[in-house]
Design a protein around this motif. Structure first.
Motif, PDB file in Angstrom:
ATOM      1  N   SER A   1       0.838  -1.208   0.000  1.00 58.44           N
ATOM      2  CA  SER A   1       0.000   0.000   0.000  1.00 58.44           C
ATOM      3  C   SER A   1       0.865   1.247   0.000  1.00 58.44           C
ATOM      4  CB  SER A   1      -0.892   0.054   1.251  1.00 58.44           C
ATOM      5  OG  SER A   1      -1.683  -1.086   1.321  1.00 58.44           O
ATOM      6  N   THR A   2       1.911   1.231   0.808  1.00 56.47           N
ATOM      7  CA  THR A   2       2.761   2.413   0.931  1.00 56.47           C
ATOM      8  C   THR A   2       3.449   2.729  -0.399  1.00 56.47           C
ATOM      9  OG1 THR A   2       3.115   1.859   3.237  1.00 56.47           O
ATOM     10  CG2 THR A   2       4.647   3.447   2.269  1.00 56.47           C
ATOM     11  N   ILE A   3       3.935   1.681  -1.047  1.00 61.07           N
ATOM     12  CA  ILE A   3       4.585   1.908  -2.338  1.00 61.07           C
ATOM     13  C   ILE A   3       3.564   2.403  -3.357  1.00 61.07           C
ATOM     14  CG2 ILE A   3       5.735   0.769  -4.295  1.00 61.07           C
ATOM     15  CD1 ILE A   3       7.257  -0.937  -2.234  1.00 61.07           C
ATOM     16  N   ALA A   4       2.381   1.805  -3.358  1.00 61.30           N
ATOM     17  CA  ALA A   4       1.360   2.197  -4.333  1.00 61.30           C
ATOM     18  C   ALA A   4       0.966   3.660  -4.138  1.00 61.30           C
ATOM     19  CB  ALA A   4       0.139   1.291  -4.209  1.00 61.30           C
ATOM     20  N   ARG A   5       0.786   4.062  -2.891  1.00 62.13           N
ATOM     21  CA  ARG A   5       0.387   5.449  -2.624  1.00 62.13           C
ATOM     22  C   ARG A   5       1.512   6.434  -2.984  1.00 62.13           C
ATOM     23  NH1 ARG A   5      -0.248   5.319   2.577  1.00 62.13           N
ATOM     24  NH2 ARG A   5      -1.115   3.254   2.968  1.00 62.13           N
ATOM     25  N   SER A   6       2.738   6.057  -2.655  1.00 62.85           N
ATOM     26  CA  SER A   6       3.873   6.942  -2.988  1.00 62.85           C
ATOM     27  C   SER A   6       4.009   7.089  -4.493  1.00 62.85           C
ATOM     28  CB  SER A   6       5.172   6.382  -2.426  1.00 62.85           C
ATOM     29  OG  SER A   6       5.019   6.126  -1.066  1.00 62.85           O
ATOM     30  N   LEU A   7       3.770   5.988  -5.192  1.00 61.00           N
ATOM     31  CA  LEU A   7       3.879   6.048  -6.647  1.00 61.00           C
ATOM     32  C   LEU A   7       2.854   7.028  -7.207  1.00 61.00           C
ATOM     33  CD1 LEU A   7       5.268   4.969  -9.154  1.00 61.00           C
ATOM     34  CD2 LEU A   7       3.658   3.072  -9.186  1.00 61.00           C
TER      35      LEU A   7
ATOM     36  N   ARG B   1      11.021   6.403 -18.143  1.00 64.62           N
ATOM     37  CA  ARG B   1      11.448   5.925 -16.835  1.00 64.62           C
ATOM     38  C   ARG B   1      10.283   5.877 -15.836  1.00 64.62           C
ATOM     39  NH1 ARG B   1      15.829   4.893 -13.616  1.00 64.62           N
ATOM     40  NH2 ARG B   1      15.631   5.587 -11.460  1.00 64.62           N
ATOM     41  N   ALA B   2       9.485   6.940 -15.814  1.00 63.45           N
ATOM     42  CA  ALA B   2       8.362   6.962 -14.868  1.00 63.45           C
ATOM     43  C   ALA B   2       7.378   5.835 -15.178  1.00 63.45           C
ATOM     44  CB  ALA B   2       7.660   8.313 -14.923  1.00 63.45           C
ATOM     45  N   HIS B   3       7.133   5.633 -16.464  1.00 61.89           N
ATOM     46  CA  HIS B   3       6.227   4.560 -16.858  1.00 61.89           C
ATOM     47  C   HIS B   3       6.804   3.198 -16.472  1.00 61.89           C
ATOM     48  CE1 HIS B   3       3.874   2.320 -20.213  1.00 61.89           C
ATOM     49  NE2 HIS B   3       3.237   2.274 -19.053  1.00 61.89           N
ATOM     50  N   ALA B   4       8.114   3.059 -16.622  1.00 61.29           N
ATOM     51  CA  ALA B   4       8.759   1.796 -16.257  1.00 61.29           C
ATOM     52  C   ALA B   4       8.577   1.514 -14.756  1.00 61.29           C
ATOM     53  CB  ALA B   4      10.238   1.836 -16.614  1.00 61.29           C
ATOM     54  N   ILE B   5       8.689   2.570 -13.966  1.00 61.40           N
ATOM     55  CA  ILE B   5       8.542   2.371 -12.528  1.00 61.40           C
ATOM     56  C   ILE B   5       7.079   2.017 -12.193  1.00 61.40           C
ATOM     57  CG2 ILE B   5       8.643   3.556 -10.292  1.00 61.40           C
ATOM     58  CD1 ILE B   5      11.200   4.931 -11.296  1.00 61.40           C
ATOM     59  N   ARG B   6       6.182   2.630 -12.925  1.00 66.68           N
ATOM     60  CA  ARG B   6       4.760   2.271 -12.768  1.00 66.68           C
ATOM     61  C   ARG B   6       4.559   0.784 -13.102  1.00 66.68           C
ATOM     62  NH1 ARG B   6       0.051   3.183 -10.503  1.00 66.68           N
ATOM     63  NH2 ARG B   6       0.610   5.385 -10.449  1.00 66.68           N
ATOM     64  N   LEU B   7       5.111   0.353 -14.230  1.00 70.32           N
ATOM     65  CA  LEU B   7       4.938  -1.048 -14.640  1.00 70.32           C
ATOM     66  C   LEU B   7       5.597  -2.014 -13.660  1.00 70.32           C
ATOM     67  CD1 LEU B   7       5.546  -0.934 -18.507  1.00 70.32           C
ATOM     68  CD2 LEU B   7       3.358  -1.135 -17.294  1.00 70.32           C
ATOM     69  N   LEU B   8       6.677  -1.566 -13.058  1.00 65.52           N
ATOM     70  CA  LEU B   8       7.387  -2.419 -12.103  1.00 65.52           C
ATOM     71  C   LEU B   8       6.472  -2.812 -10.943  1.00 65.52           C
ATOM     72  CD1 LEU B   8      10.281  -3.453 -11.111  1.00 65.52           C
ATOM     73  CD2 LEU B   8      10.368  -1.320  -9.807  1.00 65.52           C
ATOM     74  N   HIS B   9       5.690  -1.840 -10.475  1.00 66.34           N
ATOM     75  CA  HIS B   9       4.836  -2.102  -9.316  1.00 66.34           C
ATOM     76  C   HIS B   9       3.430  -2.498  -9.712  1.00 66.34           C
ATOM     77  CE1 HIS B   9       7.979  -0.584  -6.748  1.00 66.34           C
ATOM     78  NE2 HIS B   9       8.072   0.498  -7.502  1.00 66.34           N
ATOM     79  N   SER B  10       3.088  -2.216 -10.956  1.00 62.33           N
ATOM     80  CA  SER B  10       1.708  -2.431 -11.345  1.00 62.33           C
ATOM     81  C   SER B  10       1.632  -2.871 -12.803  1.00 62.33           C
ATOM     82  CB  SER B  10       0.970  -1.098 -11.141  1.00 62.33           C
ATOM     83  OG  SER B  10      -0.400  -1.314 -11.247  1.00 62.33           O
TER      84      SER B  10
END
Ligand code: ADP
Ligand code: MG
Length: 666
Positions: free
Chosen positions: A170-176, A198-207
């Motif tokens: 949850s914490t990672i999702a909210r920070s993202l 890069r931002a999209h890649a980080i989004r895909l990494l978690h989601s």
């Protein structure tokens, strides 16, 4: 939007995030998560597709799957006076029941209640009744952020004791959500296909939307890491070229011709080719920065000698550094023998010997000739001040760190540098580790070398092995017996074990002389033993892996490596290079301990091939880059996403991109 402000907002300490108190912050710190940036780059260790669950009835043995059910029963059983226990819950999903058990973890009962809705990940270990021992679980609580934990591909993160997976997620999702727009794009070139921003890649990494997105994200983030590293490496090189002119050290070939004339053999084509490359560097506009790679026995020392002569005959001093005293002394003897007739001073500097010869080695002494200094780490010390250092040669480079290399270089004004290694470096690693060096390879052994046969044997076969060694000694040959290096932790017990082995060998091989060489002996003792072995008075040398580097005794044709499974393949290959140096066939016997599971499997690669590069690639596959890079001192950053075992394409792309960028900006 200035990049300073974006960087600084990602640098926000996690403790400042809502919902992160001091306790959570210290748990996160244990995972090396201190800033929002760390949090956003916390890489899931796996993913669960929670859009579809496996029905309990469909679950298979030996096939990991995620299922979901309600707890219909739970209970703790204890026995052996309460010291042993098993806690069990039974789930039901409408198709079947599933038993989940935790052995000797009685506190697990605090986490579950009858009626809970539970997600379970694991493999059945028995089918009747369907049972999983120690599964990973998550209890679904009403009112929770369902969109984060369910109905999508859900990341499972590395966590630490007391830190719930769901809290972390949850914490990672909210920070993202909050920081995604502040993630700065990094330049990786003109829209290379297949790489998201890069931002999209980080989004895909978690989601990730599909499992394939995970790798797409990883590759982008890995590329960023590699570009950053390549930038540092290539800038260092640029800076050197901008600030330093090469010392004129190509010489006039006079001494080299004399030297080569007195050798009993001709240089191989590979040696000649490498020497040509080196000569070009020594007379070039910038200082030489060259890595010389060549399998054990390929004849790097001769090349080093010719290189040294170029500088010496140009009027400059040379420093040759080796990782052990034994090796430094061996080089000293060889070079004195080769160069002594040429009015060149050769001096030895090691921890135990500061000066050989009668004159002090300090360069205040004005000599007519240039000096070749040979030594160990002692060369790095302050007391060593060569007058006019033109060339630094480092043997067995992987035994030294970048820092030591730089220290020695700073003894002169941008001297030339040749580093040598017998550890074959797979290409990806070479580009990363030695990206600032030009690379020469001696890819050919001198002709007329006999073959080395390698055998892998279980330790139960040792008596047979000794019998074989005894035969070879009776034929006049000599043998090495190698024990894994005694590490700090169990040095005492380790030394005891080898000492015992030594006594046994002495008895077994009497009346032949057996000696024991290890790192704790004093220099004179080591030297005495080495001299005895060279003179063929000592027939068998028991050693911890100090002989790994450099010893050259052609009559030693047998090597037995005990507990061979404790060594890396590349290291064993190096060791094996100590034999097969003469015209007699040689035998390397790798003995594995039966305690090690599949102890022989890895070792078989050495039976199959003697190609150092193939072995290095194999080692890299099995053990990762750590072993090959020479531990932490390599200066390699810890990567979160890049994988030097598999990312060769990315490494090359990063190198080319950085090269082009730096050229354009020139
Ligand atoms: P390494 O590359 O492992 O340092 P060395 O330089 O110690 O190898 O060489 C191994 C042995 O091969 C030495 O005994 C050396 O004298 C010999 N040697 C080197 N070059 C040649 C050659 N061109 N022909 C024959 N023997 C050679
Ligand atoms: Mg060598």
């Amino acid at each position: 939007m200035s990049s300073a402000s974006t960087t600084s907002s990602l640098a926000t300490p996690v403790a400042e995030l809502p919902g992160v108190g001091p306790e959570r912050a210290s748990q996160l710190a244990r995972l090396d998560i201190r800033s929002v940036n760390d949090l956003l780059l916390h890489r899931p260790r796996r993913y669960e597709d929670r859009r579809h669950f496996k029905a309990i009835k469909e679950m298979q043995m030996n096939e990991a799957a995620t299922t979901r059910g309600k707890i219909v029963a739970a209970g703790l059983k204890r026995w052996s006076h309460g010291t042993k226990s098993v806690f069990e819950i039974i789930l039901e999903d409408g198709t079947a029941r599933l038993h989940c058990r935790w052995w000797n973890l009685p506190f697990m009962q605090n986490y579950f209640q009858v009626g809970d809705d539970v997600l379970v990940f694991g493999k059945l270990n028995s089918a009747k009744p369907r049972t999983i021992d120690h599964p990973e679980t998550e209890v679904i609580e009403a009112g929770e952020e369902i969109s984060i934990h369910l109905n999508r591909i859900v990341p499972i993160y590395p966590s630490t004791e007391g830190l719930p997976q769901r809290w972390l997620r949850s914490t990672i999702a909210r920070s993202l959500d909050e920081f995604e727009r502040k993630i700065p794009e990094k330049n990786i070139g003109q829209n290379p296909t297949g790489f998201p921003g890069r931002a999209h890649a980080i989004r895909l990494l978690h989601s990730p939307e599909e499992m394939a997105d995970v790798e797409i994200a990883r590759r982008r983030l890995a590329l960023d890491e590699l570009v950053e590293l390549q930038t540092a490496i290539q800038l260092r090189r640029k800076k050197l070229e901008a600030s330093a002119r090469g010392l004129p050290c190509s010489g006039n070939n006079k001494l080299i011709r004399q030297f080569l004339g007195q050798l009993a053999f001709q240089l191989t084509e590979a040696q000649t080719k490498v020497l040509r490359e080196i000569r070009g560097d020594m007379g070039g506009a910038h200082p030489m920065r060259r890595l010389l790679q060549g399998d054990v026995g390929s004849g790097k020392t001769i090349v080093a000698a010719c290189n040294a002569l170029m500088a010496l005959e140009s009027g400059f001093d040379v420093a040759l550094m080796a990782p052990t005293e034994i090796l430094a002394e061996q080089h000293y003897k060889n070079f004195q023998h080769w160069l002594g007739a040429m009015d060149i001073h050769v001096e030895l500097l090691t921890g135990s010997i500061k000066t050989v010869g009668n004159q002090p080695s300090l360069p205040t002494l004005k000599t007519r000739f240039s000096t070749l200094f040979i030594g160990t780490h002692a060369l790095i010390e302050n007391s060593f001040r060569p007058g006019k250092l033109g060339l630094v040669i480092i043997d067995e480079q992987h035994k030294f760190g970048v820092v030591q290399r730089e220290k020695l270089l700073r003894k002169g004004v941008y001297p030339h540098l040749l580093v040598m290694t017998a550890t074959p470096i797979p290409r990806t690693l070479g580009l990363t580790l030695y990206g600032d060096l030009d690379i020469s390879v001696i890819d050919q052994l001198p002709a007329g070398r006999a073959k080395t046969k390698t055998f892998v044997r279980s330790e139960e076969k040792l008596p047979k092995v000794w019998e074989f060694v005894r035969e070879k000694i009776a034929e006049g040959r000599q043998a090495y017996v190698v024990y894994p290096r005694l590490d700090e932790a169990d040095e005492k017990s380790g030394l005891k074990a080898v000492t015992k082995e030594f006594e046994t060998l002495q008895k077994t091989f009497s009346p032949h002389r057996v000696a024991f060489l290890h790192g704790r002996l004093r220099a004179e003792e080591k030297e005495k033993i080495m001299a005895g072995f060279h003179a063929n008075e000592i027939k068998m040398l028991l050693a911890t892996s100090v002989i790994e580097v450099g010893i050259d005794v052609p009559n030693a044709t047998v090597m037995v490596v005990e507990n061979a499974n404790h060594f890396g393949l590349a290291q064993l290959h190096q060791l094996r290079g100590r034999i097969g140096r003469g015209s007699e066939n040689s035998f390397c016997i790798l003995v594995y301990s039966v305690k090690a599971e599949n102890g022989d499997e890895r070792l078989r690669a050495l039976e199959r091939t003697s190609d150092g590069f193939e072995i290095a690639e194999e080692d890299l596959k099995i053990r990762g880059p750590g072993e090959l890079t020479g531990q932490q001192q390599s200066g390699l950053p810890p990567f979160r996403f890049a994988n030097l075992q598999t990312d060769r394409g990315l490494v090359e792309r990063a190198r080319d991109f950085v090269r082009e960028t730096l050229e354009k900006n020139n």
